[in-house]
Design a protein around this motif. Structure first.
Motif, PDB file in Angstrom:
ATOM      1  N   LEU A 129      -2.627   8.790  -6.458  1.00 53.81           N
ATOM      2  CA  LEU A 129      -1.569   7.939  -5.907  1.00 53.81           C
ATOM      3  C   LEU A 129      -2.146   6.910  -4.936  1.00 53.81           C
ATOM      4  CD1 LEU A 129       1.341  10.454  -5.194  1.00 53.81           C
ATOM      5  CD2 LEU A 129       1.218   8.734  -7.002  1.00 53.81           C
ATOM      6  N   ALA A 130      -3.107   7.325  -4.113  1.00 54.32           N
ATOM      7  CA  ALA A 130      -3.740   6.391  -3.174  1.00 54.32           C
ATOM      8  C   ALA A 130      -4.479   5.293  -3.946  1.00 54.32           C
ATOM      9  CB  ALA A 130      -4.695   7.131  -2.248  1.00 54.32           C
ATOM     10  N   LYS A 131      -5.199   5.681  -4.987  1.00 55.74           N
ATOM     11  CA  LYS A 131      -5.937   4.693  -5.794  1.00 55.74           C
ATOM     12  C   LYS A 131      -4.985   3.735  -6.515  1.00 55.74           C
ATOM     13  CE  LYS A 131     -10.130   7.404  -6.634  1.00 55.74           C
ATOM     14  NZ  LYS A 131      -9.861   8.479  -5.699  1.00 55.74           N
ATOM     15  N   ILE A 132      -3.906   4.265  -7.072  1.00 53.39           N
ATOM     16  CA  ILE A 132      -2.930   3.404  -7.755  1.00 53.39           C
ATOM     17  C   ILE A 132      -2.288   2.443  -6.755  1.00 53.39           C
ATOM     18  CG2 ILE A 132      -0.706   3.378  -8.949  1.00 53.39           C
ATOM     19  CD1 ILE A 132      -1.583   6.023 -10.302  1.00 53.39           C
ATOM     20  N   LEU A 186      -2.457  -1.581  -6.997  1.00 52.88           N
ATOM     21  CA  LEU A 186      -1.264  -2.418  -7.071  1.00 52.88           C
ATOM     22  C   LEU A 186      -1.264  -3.514  -6.006  1.00 52.88           C
ATOM     23  CD1 LEU A 186       1.472   0.296  -7.729  1.00 52.88           C
ATOM     24  CD2 LEU A 186       0.713  -1.492  -9.320  1.00 52.88           C
ATOM     25  N   VAL A 187      -1.836  -3.210  -4.853  1.00 51.11           N
ATOM     26  CA  VAL A 187      -1.810  -4.133  -3.717  1.00 51.11           C
ATOM     27  C   VAL A 187      -3.013  -5.084  -3.716  1.00 51.11           C
ATOM     28  CG1 VAL A 187      -1.985  -4.206  -1.199  1.00 51.11           C
ATOM     29  CG2 VAL A 187      -0.444  -2.587  -2.273  1.00 51.11           C
ATOM     30  N   SER A 188      -4.151  -4.625  -4.172  1.00 52.44           N
ATOM     31  CA  SER A 188      -5.384  -5.406  -4.025  1.00 52.44           C
ATOM     32  C   SER A 188      -5.359  -6.805  -4.659  1.00 52.44           C
ATOM     33  CB  SER A 188      -6.597  -4.617  -4.515  1.00 52.44           C
ATOM     34  OG  SER A 188      -6.464  -4.298  -5.870  1.00 52.44           O
ATOM     35  N   ALA A 246      -8.893   2.471  -1.042  1.00 52.41           N
ATOM     36  CA  ALA A 246      -8.463   3.868  -1.079  1.00 52.41           C
ATOM     37  C   ALA A 246      -9.686   4.757  -1.211  1.00 52.41           C
ATOM     38  CB  ALA A 246      -7.521   4.096  -2.248  1.00 52.41           C
ATOM     39  N   TYR A 247      -9.634   5.883  -0.524  1.00 51.25           N
ATOM     40  CA  TYR A 247     -10.652   6.916  -0.694  1.00 51.25           C
ATOM     41  C   TYR A 247      -9.967   8.254  -0.435  1.00 51.25           C
ATOM     42  CZ  TYR A 247     -10.860   6.460   4.392  1.00 51.25           C
ATOM     43  OH  TYR A 247     -10.528   6.379   5.725  1.00 51.25           O
ATOM     44  N   GLY A 248     -10.211   9.190  -1.323  1.00 51.40           N
ATOM     45  CA  GLY A 248      -9.502  10.462  -1.223  1.00 51.40           C
ATOM     46  C   GLY A 248      -8.012  10.204  -1.300  1.00 51.40           C
ATOM     47  N   LYS A 249      -7.285  10.749  -0.339  1.00 54.68           N
ATOM     48  CA  LYS A 249      -5.837  10.526  -0.289  1.00 54.68           C
ATOM     49  C   LYS A 249      -5.454   9.518   0.799  1.00 54.68           C
ATOM     50  CE  LYS A 249      -5.280  14.666   2.501  1.00 54.68           C
ATOM     51  NZ  LYS A 249      -4.556  15.879   2.735  1.00 54.68           N
ATOM     52  N   VAL A 250      -6.415   8.680   1.177  1.00 53.95           N
ATOM     53  CA  VAL A 250      -6.232   7.711   2.256  1.00 53.95           C
ATOM     54  C   VAL A 250      -6.166   6.291   1.697  1.00 53.95           C
ATOM     55  CG1 VAL A 250      -7.284   6.734   4.342  1.00 53.95           C
ATOM     56  CG2 VAL A 250      -7.375   9.202   3.935  1.00 53.95           C
ATOM     57  N   ARG A 276      -9.414  -2.653   5.227  1.00 55.07           N
ATOM     58  CA  ARG A 276     -10.824  -2.835   5.576  1.00 55.07           C
ATOM     59  C   ARG A 276     -10.985  -3.586   6.892  1.00 55.07           C
ATOM     60  NH1 ARG A 276     -11.290  -3.791  -0.182  1.00 55.07           N
ATOM     61  NH2 ARG A 276     -12.678  -2.230  -1.069  1.00 55.07           N
ATOM     62  N   ASP A 277     -10.130  -4.592   7.120  1.00 52.76           N
ATOM     63  CA  ASP A 277     -10.309  -5.452   8.293  1.00 52.76           C
ATOM     64  C   ASP A 277      -9.828  -4.806   9.583  1.00 52.76           C
ATOM     65  OD1 ASP A 277      -7.674  -5.623   7.442  1.00 52.76           O
ATOM     66  OD2 ASP A 277      -7.552  -7.808   7.607  1.00 52.76           O
ATOM     67  N   THR A 278      -8.639  -4.206   9.593  1.00 49.41           N
ATOM     68  CA  THR A 278      -8.111  -3.637  10.840  1.00 49.41           C
ATOM     69  C   THR A 278      -8.464  -2.162  11.008  1.00 49.41           C
ATOM     70  OG1 THR A 278      -5.990  -2.949   9.889  1.00 49.41           O
ATOM     71  CG2 THR A 278      -6.131  -5.208  10.771  1.00 49.41           C
ATOM     72  N   GLY A 279      -8.769  -1.491   9.903  1.00 49.47           N
ATOM     73  CA  GLY A 279      -9.075  -0.061   9.975  1.00 49.47           C
ATOM     74  C   GLY A 279      -7.841   0.820   9.919  1.00 49.47           C
ATOM     75  N   PHE A 280      -6.632   0.214   9.987  1.00 49.58           N
ATOM     76  CA  PHE A 280      -5.416   1.033   9.920  1.00 49.58           C
ATOM     77  C   PHE A 280      -5.383   1.765   8.585  1.00 49.58           C
ATOM     78  CE2 PHE A 280      -1.066   1.803   8.583  1.00 49.58           C
ATOM     79  CZ  PHE A 280      -0.610   2.561   9.648  1.00 49.58           C
ATOM     80  N   ALA A 281      -4.985   3.042   8.641  1.00 48.48           N
ATOM     81  CA  ALA A 281      -4.953   3.852   7.426  1.00 48.48           C
ATOM     82  C   ALA A 281      -3.773   4.813   7.454  1.00 48.48           C
ATOM     83  CB  ALA A 281      -6.251   4.649   7.306  1.00 48.48           C
ATOM     84  N   VAL A 282      -3.335   5.193   6.269  1.00 43.30           N
ATOM     85  CA  VAL A 282      -2.363   6.272   6.115  1.00 43.30           C
ATOM     86  C   VAL A 282      -2.962   7.291   5.158  1.00 43.30           C
ATOM     87  CG1 VAL A 282      -0.288   4.913   6.603  1.00 43.30           C
ATOM     88  CG2 VAL A 282      -1.101   5.097   4.253  1.00 43.30           C
TER      89      VAL A 282
END
Length: 167
Positions: free
Chosen positions: A36-39, A43-45, A53-57, A61-67
């Protein structure tokens, strides 16, 4: 009606129990969540090359914000509720299988919208993210399950009426 609730409850408990088993988590749920993270990133890239995306994250890249997409946020539980409802209602196995497949894709399509919207909301405003994450999206995902189930019931009713008229 009593039969429906008994079967629904038994299937629901069985599927949630199965989902919680370590081998199921390790070999099914966690890889599915990573997908789901990769999809989401795919979709956004095209519109935002700063997303990865890496793992479930899912991360900028620029701000470092992640979910991190955690249990309860991958649509698995919502799908379990739908599967239990579909299996509890009397219908042919073909009709049930079609309803489960269509429902799974409907839930996951909306869940991808959910993940992406929360990702951008979190980068913009964590307060808004928290409210939408905890209250709005869970209600919308379960509403999706309910709508899919109601449409399934309407389809069954329509096909039963057609069978009566054909006889």
């Amino acid at each position: 009606m009593k039969r429906f609730f008994v079967i629904f409850s038994v299937v629901l408990v069985a599927l949630f129990t199965l989902e919680m088993l370590n081998p199921v988590q390790e070999h099914v749920v966690v890889p599915f969540t990573g997908m789901l993270a990769k999809i989401s990133a795919a979709l956004v890239s095209p519109f935002d090359p700063n997303v990865m995306a890496y793992g479930k994250v899912l991360q900028f890249r620029d701000t470092g914000f992640a979910v991190s997409i955690e249990a309860g946020c991958n649509g698995v539980e919502a799908t379990i509720v739908l599967v239990a409802a579909v299996l509890a209602f009397p219908a042919s196995w073909k009709q049930r299988l079609v309803a489960i497949l269509v429902g799974f894709f409907a839930i996951q399509a909306l869940n991808l919208v959910r993940i992406i919207s929360l990702f951008y909301l979190g980068d913009w405003n964590l307060e808004v993210f928290s409210w939408v994450h905890l209250y709005l999206w869970p209600a919308l995902i379960m509403l999706d399950v309910l709508i899919v189930f109601i449409l399934y019931l309407r389809h069954l009713s329509k096909s039963q009426m057609e069978a009566v008229h054909a006889a």
